[in-house]
Enzyme design. Structure first.
Site, PDB file in Angstrom:
ATOM      1  N   ASP A 248       0.869  -1.175   0.000  1.00  0.00           N
ATOM      2  CA  ASP A 248       0.000   0.000   0.000  1.00  0.00           C
ATOM      3  C   ASP A 248       0.905   1.224   0.000  1.00  0.00           C
ATOM      4  O   ASP A 248       2.137   1.106  -0.083  1.00  0.00           O
ATOM      5  CB  ASP A 248      -0.952   0.001   1.202  1.00  0.00           C
TER       6      ASP A 248
ATOM      7  N   HIS B 212      -2.735   3.536  -4.650  1.00  0.00           N
ATOM      8  CA  HIS B 212      -2.172   3.021  -3.387  1.00  0.00           C
ATOM      9  C   HIS B 212      -0.748   2.503  -3.652  1.00  0.00           C
ATOM     10  O   HIS B 212      -0.367   1.427  -3.169  1.00  0.00           O
ATOM     11  CB  HIS B 212      -3.050   1.908  -2.802  1.00  0.00           C
TER      12      HIS B 212
ATOM     13  N   GLU C 231     -10.142   3.269  -4.922  1.00  0.00           N
ATOM     14  CA  GLU C 231      -9.852   4.652  -4.497  1.00  0.00           C
ATOM     15  C   GLU C 231      -8.822   5.359  -5.375  1.00  0.00           C
ATOM     16  O   GLU C 231      -8.093   6.230  -4.895  1.00  0.00           O
ATOM     17  CB  GLU C 231      -9.396   4.664  -3.031  1.00  0.00           C
TER      18      GLU C 231
ATOM     19  N   TRP D 167     -16.832  -4.061  -1.011  1.00  0.00           N
ATOM     20  CA  TRP D 167     -16.569  -3.437   0.286  1.00  0.00           C
ATOM     21  C   TRP D 167     -17.406  -2.188   0.530  1.00  0.00           C
ATOM     22  O   TRP D 167     -17.681  -1.823   1.663  1.00  0.00           O
ATOM     23  CB  TRP D 167     -15.088  -3.098   0.425  1.00  0.00           C
TER      24      TRP D 167
ATOM     25  N   TYR E 208     -15.802  -4.908   8.575  1.00  0.00           N
ATOM     26  CA  TYR E 208     -14.574  -4.161   8.831  1.00  0.00           C
ATOM     27  C   TYR E 208     -14.267  -4.208  10.323  1.00  0.00           C
ATOM     28  O   TYR E 208     -14.883  -3.503  11.121  1.00  0.00           O
ATOM     29  CB  TYR E 208     -14.699  -2.736   8.307  1.00  0.00           C
ATOM     30  N   PHE E 209     -13.291  -5.026  10.665  1.00  0.00           N
ATOM     31  CA  PHE E 209     -12.979  -5.242  12.070  1.00  0.00           C
ATOM     32  C   PHE E 209     -12.009  -4.200  12.628  1.00  0.00           C
ATOM     33  O   PHE E 209     -11.571  -4.312  13.777  1.00  0.00           O
ATOM     34  CB  PHE E 209     -12.426  -6.651  12.282  1.00  0.00           C
TER      35      PHE E 209
ATOM     36  N   TRP F   4      -7.909  -3.697   8.679  1.00  0.00           N
ATOM     37  CA  TRP F   4      -6.977  -2.634   8.270  1.00  0.00           C
ATOM     38  C   TRP F   4      -6.270  -2.099   9.508  1.00  0.00           C
ATOM     39  O   TRP F   4      -6.874  -1.980  10.577  1.00  0.00           O
ATOM     40  CB  TRP F   4      -7.746  -1.522   7.560  1.00  0.00           C
TER      41      TRP F   4
ATOM     42  N   GLU G 269      -4.281   0.882  10.142  1.00  0.00           N
ATOM     43  CA  GLU G 269      -3.825   2.254  10.388  1.00  0.00           C
ATOM     44  C   GLU G 269      -3.753   2.552  11.880  1.00  0.00           C
ATOM     45  O   GLU G 269      -2.830   3.217  12.362  1.00  0.00           O
ATOM     46  CB  GLU G 269      -4.777   3.258   9.721  1.00  0.00           C
TER      47      GLU G 269
END
Length: 739
Positions: free
Chosen positions: A166, A241, A306, A372, A397-398, A447, A449
């Site tokens: 990414d 990305h 995206e 998604w 989305y965990f 994800w 972040e």
């Protein structure tokens, strides 16, 4: 199917695992079972092979059988009796899954463990039962990746989506392009700052945070996963990305760079491969050549999400490509890009998989889609004849919170509790029977972040993975939350080695209007619904000796409610704290000139229910208005003295939520003629700041009214400095209080 029998099997160190037949794979599974059962119970079990089945006692027998019951390649049968445990299946994979069910029955540690007598006959509903891990935003060691795979195996998850690249890091060794890991795998260390507040690398700064996996490590993990009946799907992002790639090889961008690997949030995703440069495709194909040698599975995930097309619109070569190929615009250029990569993968026996954006402009029939952005992309893909994996952010989305923000570790946002995951249905009713066959299954996405450590990753994964595992394994007819809860609590006892969330035991506090005017009826509950709830009203934390909640109780004055779930003397999870405001407008009707959007705050009574939203815009208490103004009229029921009016507003510019430009309070006795009694001008934010709540109060003297109007003007569009400039902004309001 599961049927309880009489008695139980006593597991001790004298128990043997017996492998029937000559299957080497069954021998491996037996060794795995011995290792995991010892880890879980402390009991060591020897493994023995026999040529033919025979009468056995005190044994766990593993054997293959004919598929005379429609078990299929992943189905199995487990028979537990006081004498022995039999696990059989038509294929070794089924025996492996039978071992997982046995592990879930083995609860406790000591010299012996009782396993209840039961007959289980089981097979999965979907072929794709997936879980994802993003190792780009934060790097995780090979040891943890293996542990992650072991967690998936326990839950009979068979697809591991490994997000290897990414903007913030390239994590896989490509020998032909060493700078991908020499440069792209490292970024400056800004871990002491919030993800969205990290300045880019400065000249002279060394990039020290990151890491990557060597090809030998990748192959080791692939084999490890295979031994756990887990297939790995690598994701190599394109066409966007890709900042980490372009930092290493800027010649494959539209601008030529220079680029540095971003240490945190990037938006919009405008660093992109140059689609007009044939050498770009040669570069990508050379990378994929090495990737395919490491990953023998069916699918290669290419991302495709995206992608901001700004650079393509400015790029001479990309515009030439659009003209030469007869493409309509940059959207069709992305379709050209995806189709070209798909043809390359198909020529090498692989199938392309991408996020639902790849549908834009059309894709080849063999390509598969991961939906998604809700279910719509998956529905469109299935109707076009594409296989699809459902993974909507709303349920899968965990990285979202699983409890109230104040009680949880930092997350990206959202609210996806255990029960919401369990409620997910991967096959939409709108699909025909034939279209529904294209739904391969569903997947959890993690994800990272906001997830920098293995402990945090496990916390976000468990126990929600168990809920999704049941969604993708069991038929809809057998899914029942009330039945799931005790089994989930039983399974949690096997999680002792892991850092798992107890968020489902957090107490929720809701109110309703009591029949006696001016009083609040307060209800307490947990998602699980099983533990004892104890509470206080004096601001102290509840203990095992505090009042036990039995039924809704009444409050007629403002106060602070604190509540927690208990098993015996032990508190489960955090204490929930909720201030309750009893005021003259409590549960009085509110009429809105403009409807609220998807942020309902709980519906028509949200603005007068006595409970104010916290610093999470999606905590279920805020009402959100996209682009529209707030125009709310409260009917107090009769003319009365009004001495104070206040309203709370949220600002969280990262989520496009701004304070209103102006706020005006007006009063009326007849609901027709209003008098403005207070107006406030609020400066528009000029940069991102922290989440904040502003309570706008107005003190009045000698005012009388039956109707109170609160008007708040939305900023309309996000300002020029904002990532979403020109897009519709939100205004969020909660709890209008009148005294």
């Amino acid at each position: 199917m599961a049927e309880r029998g009489k008695g139980s099997f006593l597991l001790t160190s004298a128990t043997r695992i017996v492998v029937v037949g000559q299957s080497a794979r069954l021998g491996e599974i037996a060794g795995y079972a011995s290792e995991r059962i010892k880890e879980q119970t402390g009991i060591s079990l020897a493994v023995k092979g026999v040529a033919e089945p025979a009468g056995r006692r005190n044994a766990i027998v593993l054997q293959l059988c004919r598929d005379d019951g429609g078990l299929g390649p992943e189905g199995y049968r487990v028979v537990v009796s006081p004498k022995l445990v039999l696990i059989e299946a038509p294929a070794e994979t089924g025996v492996f899954y039978g071992i997982q069910s046995l592990r879930q029955l083995c609860v406790g540690r000591g010299r012996s463990v009782k396993i209840p007598a039961v007959v289980i006959e089981d097979r999965p509903r979907f072929r794709w039962r997936g879980a994802h891990l993003d190792v780009s935003r934060h790097f995780f060691t090979i040891e943890f990746v293996k542990e992650y795979i072991d967690i998936l195996a326990l839950h009979k998850i068979n697809m591991f989506h490994w997000h290897l690249t990414d903007d913030q890091g390239w994590r896989i060794e490509i020998k032909r392009y060493p700078k991908l890991t020499e440069v792209g795998a490292w970024r400056v260390d800004r871990e002491d700052r919030g993800w969205t507040n990290r300045p880019p690398q400065m000249p002279g700064e060394r990039a020290t945070y990151g890491g990557y996996y060597t090809q030998s490590e990748i192959k080791e993990v692939v084999e490890y996963a295979k031994s756990r009946c887990v297939a790995i799907v690598p994701e190599i992002e394109m066409p966007a990305h890709t900042t980490a790639v372009l930092a290493a090889y800027p010649q494959y961008s539209c601008t030529g760079g220079p680029f540095t690997v971003p240490p945190g949030d990037v938006w919009p995703i405008s660093d992109i491969y140059c689609a007009g440069n044939d050498s770009t495709f040669t570069f990508i194909e050379n990378i994929l050549d090495e990737v395919m040698q490491m990953f023998p599975g069916e699918f290669i995930h290419i991302g495709g999400d995206e992608a901001d097309k700004t650079e393509w619109r400015k790029c001479r070569r990309c515009q030439a490509r659009i003209r030469d190929e007869g493409l309509k615009d940059e959207g069709e250029l992305q379709s050209y890009f995806v189709k070209r990569i798909e043809a390359f993968l198909r020529a090498h026996g692989k199938r392309l998989l991408g996020w639902d954006e790849i549908l834009e402009g059309g894709i080849p029939a063999e390509a598969a889609v991961m939906s998604w952005r809700g279910m719509e992309g998956g529905i469109a893909a299935a109707r076009q004849g594409h296989d699809v994996v459902m993974t909507p952010g709303s349920h899968c989305y965990f990285d979202h919170y699983q409890g109230p923000r104040a009680s949880e570790p930092l997350a990206i946002g959202g609210y996806t509790p255990l029960g919401k995951v369990y409620s997910f249905e991967p096959v939409p009713d709108s699909l025909t029977v034939e279209e529904a066959k294209h739904v391969l299954g569903a997947q959890a996405n993690l994800w990272t972040e906001y997830i920098p450590t293995p402990e945090h990753a496990e916390y976000m994964l468990l126990p929600r993975l168990a809920a999704l595992a049941e969604v993708v394994w069991s038929p809809v007819s057998l899914r029942d939350w009330r039945d799931f809860v005790p089994r989930m609590e039983h399974l949690m006892k096997t999680y002792d080695r892991h850092n798992y969330a107890m968020s489902a035991y957090l107490v929720s506090i809701t109110t309703a209007a009591d029949s006696v005017a001016g009083r609040a009826s307060v209800s307490l509950a947990t998602e699980m619904g099983t533990p004892v709830i104890r509470y206080t009203l004096d601001g102290t934390d509840p203990t095992h000796g505090s009042r036990r909640y039995e039924k809704p109780f009444v409050m007629d004055t403002s106060g602070i409610i604190k509540a927690a779930a208990f098993v015996g003397r032990r508190s489960l999870g955090h204490v929930t704290e909720q201030p309750l405001i009893i005021h003259n407008a409590f549960y009085k009707p509110v009429v809105l000139a403009h409807p609220y959007g998807r942020y309902t705050g709980g519906g028509k009574n949200a603005l007068t229910d006595g409970i104010r939203g916290g610093k999470s815009h999606d905590d279920g208490k805020w009402q959100g208005f996209e682009f529209d103004d707030v125009d709310a009229v409260i009917d107090l029921g009769a003319v009365q003295n009004v001495s104070r009016i206040s309203a709370g507003f949220l600002q969280d510019t990262y989520f496009w939520i701004f304070l209103p430009k102006t706020i005006e309070y007006s009063i009326s006795e007849d609901g027709v003629n209003y008098t403005a009694v207070g107006k406030y001008e609020v400066p528009i934010a000029t940069e991102h700041g922290g989440t904040s709540i502003s309570e706008i109060k107005l003190e009045l003297k000698g005012a009388h009214a039956r109707y109170v109007r609160v008007s708040a003007n939305n900023v309309g569009l996000c300002p020029e400095w904002h990532d979403g400039k020109g897009q519709k902004a939100w205004v969020f309001i909660d709890e209008i209080t009148i005294e």
